[in-house]
Design a protein around this motif. Structure first.
Motif, PDB file in Angstrom:
ATOM      1  N   SER A  64       0.811  -1.214   0.000  1.00  0.00           N
ATOM      2  CA  SER A  64       0.000   0.000   0.000  1.00  0.00           C
ATOM      3  C   SER A  64       0.848   1.269   0.000  1.00  0.00           C
ATOM      4  O   SER A  64       0.372   2.323  -0.410  1.00  0.00           O
ATOM      5  N   VAL A  65       2.106   1.188   0.425  1.00  0.00           N
ATOM      6  CA  VAL A  65       2.973   2.376   0.429  1.00  0.00           C
ATOM      7  C   VAL A  65       3.813   2.481  -0.845  1.00  0.00           C
ATOM      8  O   VAL A  65       4.446   3.491  -1.077  1.00  0.00           O
ATOM      9  N   ILE A  66       3.802   1.433  -1.660  1.00  0.00           N
ATOM     10  CA  ILE A  66       4.540   1.470  -2.923  1.00  0.00           C
ATOM     11  C   ILE A  66       3.638   2.115  -3.964  1.00  0.00           C
ATOM     12  O   ILE A  66       2.610   1.558  -4.336  1.00  0.00           O
ATOM     13  N   LYS A  67       4.018   3.298  -4.419  1.00  0.00           N
ATOM     14  CA  LYS A  67       3.195   4.044  -5.372  1.00  0.00           C
ATOM     15  C   LYS A  67       3.747   3.998  -6.793  1.00  0.00           C
ATOM     16  O   LYS A  67       3.020   4.145  -7.751  1.00  0.00           O
ATOM     17  N   LYS A  68       5.046   3.794  -6.927  1.00  0.00           N
ATOM     18  CA  LYS A  68       5.680   3.884  -8.230  1.00  0.00           C
ATOM     19  C   LYS A  68       6.729   2.789  -8.370  1.00  0.00           C
ATOM     20  O   LYS A  68       7.486   2.525  -7.438  1.00  0.00           O
TER      21      LYS A  68
ATOM     22  N   GLY B  76      18.990  -9.985 -20.445  1.00  0.00           N
ATOM     23  CA  GLY B  76      17.664 -10.519 -20.159  1.00  0.00           C
ATOM     24  C   GLY B  76      17.177 -10.264 -18.746  1.00  0.00           C
ATOM     25  O   GLY B  76      16.029 -10.551 -18.436  1.00  0.00           O
ATOM     26  N   THR B  77      18.017  -9.749 -17.880  1.00  0.00           N
ATOM     27  CA  THR B  77      17.592  -9.434 -16.526  1.00  0.00           C
ATOM     28  C   THR B  77      17.039  -8.017 -16.472  1.00  0.00           C
ATOM     29  O   THR B  77      17.227  -7.226 -17.393  1.00  0.00           O
ATOM     30  N   SER B  78      16.348  -7.734 -15.390  1.00  0.00           N
ATOM     31  CA  SER B  78      15.771  -6.407 -15.187  1.00  0.00           C
ATOM     32  C   SER B  78      16.036  -5.954 -13.754  1.00  0.00           C
ATOM     33  O   SER B  78      16.246  -6.773 -12.860  1.00  0.00           O
ATOM     34  N   ASP B  79      15.986  -4.659 -13.571  1.00  0.00           N
ATOM     35  CA  ASP B  79      16.052  -4.060 -12.244  1.00  0.00           C
ATOM     36  C   ASP B  79      14.756  -3.310 -12.022  1.00  0.00           C
ATOM     37  O   ASP B  79      14.276  -2.615 -12.916  1.00  0.00           O
ATOM     38  N   LEU B  80      14.179  -3.464 -10.834  1.00  0.00           N
ATOM     39  CA  LEU B  80      12.986  -2.707 -10.462  1.00  0.00           C
ATOM     40  C   LEU B  80      13.370  -1.717  -9.378  1.00  0.00           C
ATOM     41  O   LEU B  80      13.968  -2.097  -8.370  1.00  0.00           O
ATOM     42  N   PHE B  81      13.030  -0.462  -9.597  1.00  0.00           N
ATOM     43  CA  PHE B  81      13.351   0.590  -8.639  1.00  0.00           C
ATOM     44  C   PHE B  81      12.070   1.072  -7.975  1.00  0.00           C
ATOM     45  O   PHE B  81      11.052   1.273  -8.636  1.00  0.00           O
ATOM     46  N   LEU B  82      12.135   1.254  -6.669  1.00  0.00           N
ATOM     47  CA  LEU B  82      11.024   1.773  -5.877  1.00  0.00           C
ATOM     48  C   LEU B  82      11.461   3.129  -5.326  1.00  0.00           C
ATOM     49  O   LEU B  82      12.065   3.201  -4.257  1.00  0.00           O
ATOM     50  N   PRO B  83      11.188   4.228  -6.043  1.00  0.00           N
ATOM     51  CA  PRO B  83      11.737   5.535  -5.665  1.00  0.00           C
ATOM     52  C   PRO B  83      11.336   6.024  -4.277  1.00  0.00           C
ATOM     53  O   PRO B  83      12.166   6.586  -3.562  1.00  0.00           O
ATOM     54  N   GLU B  84      10.085   5.830  -3.868  1.00  0.00           N
ATOM     55  CA  GLU B  84       9.653   6.332  -2.554  1.00  0.00           C
ATOM     56  C   GLU B  84      10.382   5.629  -1.403  1.00  0.00           C
ATOM     57  O   GLU B  84      10.659   6.230  -0.382  1.00  0.00           O
ATOM     58  N   GLN B  85      10.679   4.357  -1.568  1.00  0.00           N
ATOM     59  CA  GLN B  85      11.357   3.590  -0.523  1.00  0.00           C
ATOM     60  C   GLN B  85      12.878   3.648  -0.660  1.00  0.00           C
ATOM     61  O   GLN B  85      13.592   3.140   0.180  1.00  0.00           O
ATOM     62  N   LYS B  86      13.376   4.205  -1.759  1.00  0.00           N
ATOM     63  CA  LYS B  86      14.810   4.262  -2.056  1.00  0.00           C
ATOM     64  C   LYS B  86      15.428   2.865  -2.024  1.00  0.00           C
ATOM     65  O   LYS B  86      16.481   2.631  -1.447  1.00  0.00           O
ATOM     66  N   GLU B  87      14.733   1.934  -2.637  1.00  0.00           N
ATOM     67  CA  GLU B  87      15.175   0.545  -2.719  1.00  0.00           C
ATOM     68  C   GLU B  87      15.133   0.088  -4.165  1.00  0.00           C
ATOM     69  O   GLU B  87      14.504   0.716  -5.016  1.00  0.00           O
ATOM     70  N   ALA B  88      15.787  -1.027  -4.434  1.00  0.00           N
ATOM     71  CA  ALA B  88      15.795  -1.596  -5.780  1.00  0.00           C
ATOM     72  C   ALA B  88      15.840  -3.114  -5.684  1.00  0.00           C
ATOM     73  O   ALA B  88      16.371  -3.674  -4.738  1.00  0.00           O
ATOM     74  N   MET B  89      15.260  -3.743  -6.679  1.00  0.00           N
ATOM     75  CA  MET B  89      15.358  -5.191  -6.844  1.00  0.00           C
ATOM     76  C   MET B  89      16.234  -5.397  -8.076  1.00  0.00           C
ATOM     77  O   MET B  89      15.832  -5.090  -9.189  1.00  0.00           O
ATOM     78  N   ILE B  90      17.428  -5.915  -7.876  1.00  0.00           N
ATOM     79  CA  ILE B  90      18.454  -5.979  -8.919  1.00  0.00           C
ATOM     80  C   ILE B  90      18.566  -7.400  -9.471  1.00  0.00           C
ATOM     81  O   ILE B  90      18.578  -8.375  -8.724  1.00  0.00           O
ATOM     82  N   GLY B  91      18.690  -7.512 -10.799  1.00  0.00           N
ATOM     83  CA  GLY B  91      18.979  -8.792 -11.440  1.00  0.00           C
ATOM     84  C   GLY B  91      17.831  -9.768 -11.462  1.00  0.00           C
ATOM     85  O   GLY B  91      18.029 -10.970 -11.314  1.00  0.00           O
TER      86      GLY B  91
END
Length: 109
Positions: free
Chosen positions: A66-70, A79-94
């Motif tokens: 509920s706090v993840i907006k973007k 073929g890998t991707s990174d997902l960035f969560l700007p509000e939390q200043k976190e990332a899911m790498i690889g």
């Protein structure tokens, strides 16, 4: 003569310091690789979890969806991707299937 001995001592000390620094860099890279192999991302119906099995107890971070907006996805040539969560200043790498992970998170907003 004394000056030559002093300079050779300094150069020996410099070589030793350079070797120690190089060894520290190699060990740091090995440690980063070790930790990366033990990092797991999990998406549940209400939370996003980061689980790191580096020792006991297992370390984790948990975010309510509920706090993840973007979510921003960056695809790579391998073929890998990174997902960035700007509000939390976190990332899911690889992530192997970043499109599916992004779609799953967006579906649970």
């Amino acid at each position: 003569m004394l000056l030559v001995l002093a300079l050779s001592g300094i150069s020996t000390l410099l070589v030793i310091l350079c070797l120690v620094a190089l060894g520290a860099v190699i060990l740091r890279l090995a440690w980063i690789y070790y930790l990366a192999r033990r990092l797991t991302y999990a998406i549940t119906s209400s939370r996003l979890l980061y689980l790191l099995e580096a020792g006991r107890p297992i370390e984790y971070k948990s975010f309510s969806l509920s706090v993840i907006k973007k979510v921003k996805r960056v695809d790579h040539a391998d073929g890998t991707s990174d997902l960035f969560l700007p509000e939390q200043k976190e990332a899911m790498i690889g992530i192997a299937d970043g499109a599916l992970a992004e779609q799953s998170i967006r579906a649970l907003f």
